[in-house]
Write an enzyme that holds these catalytic residues in place. Structure first.
Site, PDB file in Angstrom:
ATOM      1  N   THR A  54       0.833  -1.208   0.000  1.00 32.16           N
ATOM      2  CA  THR A  54       0.000   0.000   0.000  1.00 32.16           C
ATOM      3  C   THR A  54       0.862   1.250   0.000  1.00 32.16           C
ATOM      4  OG1 THR A  54      -1.647  -1.207   1.290  1.00 32.16           O
ATOM      5  CG2 THR A  54      -1.896   1.167   1.160  1.00 32.16           C
TER       6      THR A  54
ATOM      7  N   TYR B 145     -12.615  -4.904  -0.126  1.00 32.96           N
ATOM      8  CA  TYR B 145     -13.840  -4.542  -0.835  1.00 32.96           C
ATOM      9  C   TYR B 145     -14.792  -5.713  -1.041  1.00 32.96           C
ATOM     10  CZ  TYR B 145     -16.999  -1.975  -3.892  1.00 32.96           C
ATOM     11  OH  TYR B 145     -18.110  -1.380  -4.418  1.00 32.96           O
TER      12      TYR B 145
ATOM     13  N   TYR C 250      -1.265 -10.726   5.320  1.00 34.17           N
ATOM     14  CA  TYR C 250      -1.354  -9.327   5.730  1.00 34.17           C
ATOM     15  C   TYR C 250      -2.775  -9.060   6.195  1.00 34.17           C
ATOM     16  CZ  TYR C 250      -0.829  -4.198   5.371  1.00 34.17           C
ATOM     17  OH  TYR C 250      -0.792  -2.853   5.619  1.00 34.17           O
TER      18      TYR C 250
ATOM     19  N   ARG D 191      -8.278  -1.283   6.380  1.00 37.64           N
ATOM     20  CA  ARG D 191      -8.292  -1.018   4.943  1.00 37.64           C
ATOM     21  C   ARG D 191      -9.103  -2.053   4.162  1.00 37.64           C
ATOM     22  NH1 ARG D 191      -4.913   2.699   2.340  1.00 37.64           N
ATOM     23  NH2 ARG D 191      -3.343   3.700   3.653  1.00 37.64           N
TER      24      ARG D 191
ATOM     25  N   LYS E 235       1.756 -10.226   8.800  1.00 36.97           N
ATOM     26  CA  LYS E 235       1.923  -8.802   9.088  1.00 36.97           C
ATOM     27  C   LYS E 235       0.609  -8.364   9.719  1.00 36.97           C
ATOM     28  CE  LYS E 235       2.394  -4.198   7.073  1.00 36.97           C
ATOM     29  NZ  LYS E 235       2.458  -3.382   5.819  1.00 36.97           N
TER      30      LYS E 235
ATOM     31  N   ILE F  72       7.023  -4.429   9.560  1.00 38.66           N
ATOM     32  CA  ILE F  72       7.026  -3.922   8.186  1.00 38.66           C
ATOM     33  C   ILE F  72       6.567  -2.479   8.302  1.00 38.66           C
ATOM     34  CG2 ILE F  72       6.028  -4.127   5.883  1.00 38.66           C
ATOM     35  CD1 ILE F  72       5.925  -7.128   6.279  1.00 38.66           C
TER      36      ILE F  72
END
Length: 299
Positions: free
Chosen positions: A50, A113, A139, A144, A167, A209
Site C-alpha cells: 500500500t 472490498y 497481511y 483497509r 503482518k 514492516i
C-alpha cells in the site's frame, strides 16, 4: 519452506514507497533509495505494498518495481514482494512473478472490498500457497480491507506448506499472544503499525514492516535490534525520538506524508498519484517538526 528461508524475515523492514517523476515511475530514484536503505542498516525491503501505491501501479510497473528492488538488494537483505489483490487470480499472478524474479517471500493482503467470509479467505490464500514455492506472509489489516482474519483461520492456513507468518495491522496487541498460542513461536509475527511495534515485540513479535523506516531506517533498525536483544530501556529511548514521526506519517493518507518527508531529505519528489494528493501546509509543518525531533532535519 525451510527455517533457513525464513530466519532473515525479522527486524525493521521498509514498506517501500514508489518514487514518481512527471507521472512515471522514477527508476533511478528508486535504485538510489533501495541502496540508501541498505546502507542505513535496514533489515529487509517490502516493495509494492500500500505504501508503494500498488493500487495505482500498472501490472507492468508493479513487476518492474519488484524486479529492480531484488536486483539492487542483490541478496544483501531479504525482499518480501507485495503480491496482494482482491482478485485471487491476480494475486496468484503477482506472486508467481515475484517468485520468478527472485523474491525471498511475498506479502499477500486479505482481499479488500469483496468482504469474503473466513472460508473465502482460506480459499484465497490456499490458491496462492498452491501456486508458488516461497514463504507467504499474510497481511491482516481490517482498517483497509474491512475483513479481519480470525486466529482460527490463520491456524488452518499455517498448516499449508508456504504460509510462514503474518503482518498484523489490527492494532490489537493481544492478538500477538493469541496467535503465538495458536501457531507457536515459529510463526513469524511482524507488526504492521509503527507506533505499537515496540509493544508488539514484547508480546512475541519479531519485527515490523514499517512505513516510518522509509524516512528513518537507522533508527527503526536500532529500535528493532534493541527489542530483539531484550533491551527495552534502549528501545523506549528510540521510541521517544520516533513517536512524533509515527504520528505525523498518518495525519493524511499514507504515503503522502512519507513522500513529503523524503523530499525534505532530498531523496525523491513528493509526487503521488490520484486519488492521493500532496500534503497540506499544516501537515508539512507537523512532519518538519517530527523530523527535527528525531534528529533527521536541522533545526
Amino acid at each position: 519452506m525451510t527455517e533457513t528461508s525464513t530466519r532473515r524475515l525479522r527486524g525493521a523492514m521498509s514498506a517501500l514507497v514508489t518514487p514518481f517523476k512527471d507521472g512515471a515511475f522514477d527508476e533511478a530514484a528508486f535504485r538510489k533509495f533501495v541502496n540508501w536503505q541498505i546502507a542505513q542498516g535496514i533489515h529487509g525491503l517490502v516493495p509494492t505494498g500500500t505504501t508503494g501505491e500498488s493500487p495505482t501501479l500498472s501490472h507492468a510497473e508493479h513487476d518492474r518495481v519488484v524486479e529492480i528492488c531484488i536486483e539492487e538488494a542483490a541478496g544483501r537483505v531479504p525482499v518480501i514482494a507485495g503480491a496482494g489483490s482482491n482478485s485471487t487470480a491476480e494475486a496468484v499472478e503477482r506472486a508467481r512473478h515475484a517468485e520468478k524474479a527472485g523474491a525471498d517471500a511475498v506479502l499477500v493482503v486479505t482481499p479488500y472490498y469483496n468482504k469474503p467470509t473466513q472460508a473465502g479467505l482460506y480459499a484465497h490464500f490456499k490458491a496462492v500457497n498452491d501456486a508458488i514455492g516461497i514463504p507467504i506472509i499474510l497481511y491482516n489489516i481490517p482498517g483497509r480491507s474491512i475483513v479481519d482474519m480470525s486466529v482460527e483461520t490463520m491456524a488452518r492456513l499455517y498448516e499449508l506448506k508456504n504460509i510462514a507468518g503474518v503482518k498484523d495491522a489490527t492494532a490489537k496487541l493481544d492478538r500477538v499472544s493469541l496467535q503465538r498460542q495458536a501457531m507457536g513461536e515459529d510463526f513469524i509475527q511482524l507488526s504492521g503499525e509503527d507506533a505499537t511495534a515496540l509493544g508488539f515485540n514484547a508480546h512475541g513479535g519479531r519485527g515490523c514492516i514499517s512505513v516510518v523506516s522509509n524516512v528513518a531506517p537507522r533508527l527503526c533498525a536500532d529500535l528493532q535490534e534493541a527489542t530483539l536483544g531484550g533491551d527495552y530501556a534502549k528501545a523506549l529511548q528510540i521510541q521517544d525520538r520516533l513517536m512524533p514521526l509515527h504520528a505525523s506519517m498518518f495525519v493524511e493518507p499514507n504515503p503522502s506524508p512519507v513522500k513529503y518527508a523524503l523530499a525534505r531529505l532530498g531523496l525523491m519528489t513528493d509526487e503521488v498519484r490520484l486519488p492521493l494528493l500532496q500534503v497540506s501546509a499544516e501537515t508539512k509543518a507537523l512532519v518538519d517538526a517530527a523530523l527535527r525531533h528525531a534528529g533527521l532535519l536541522d533545526a
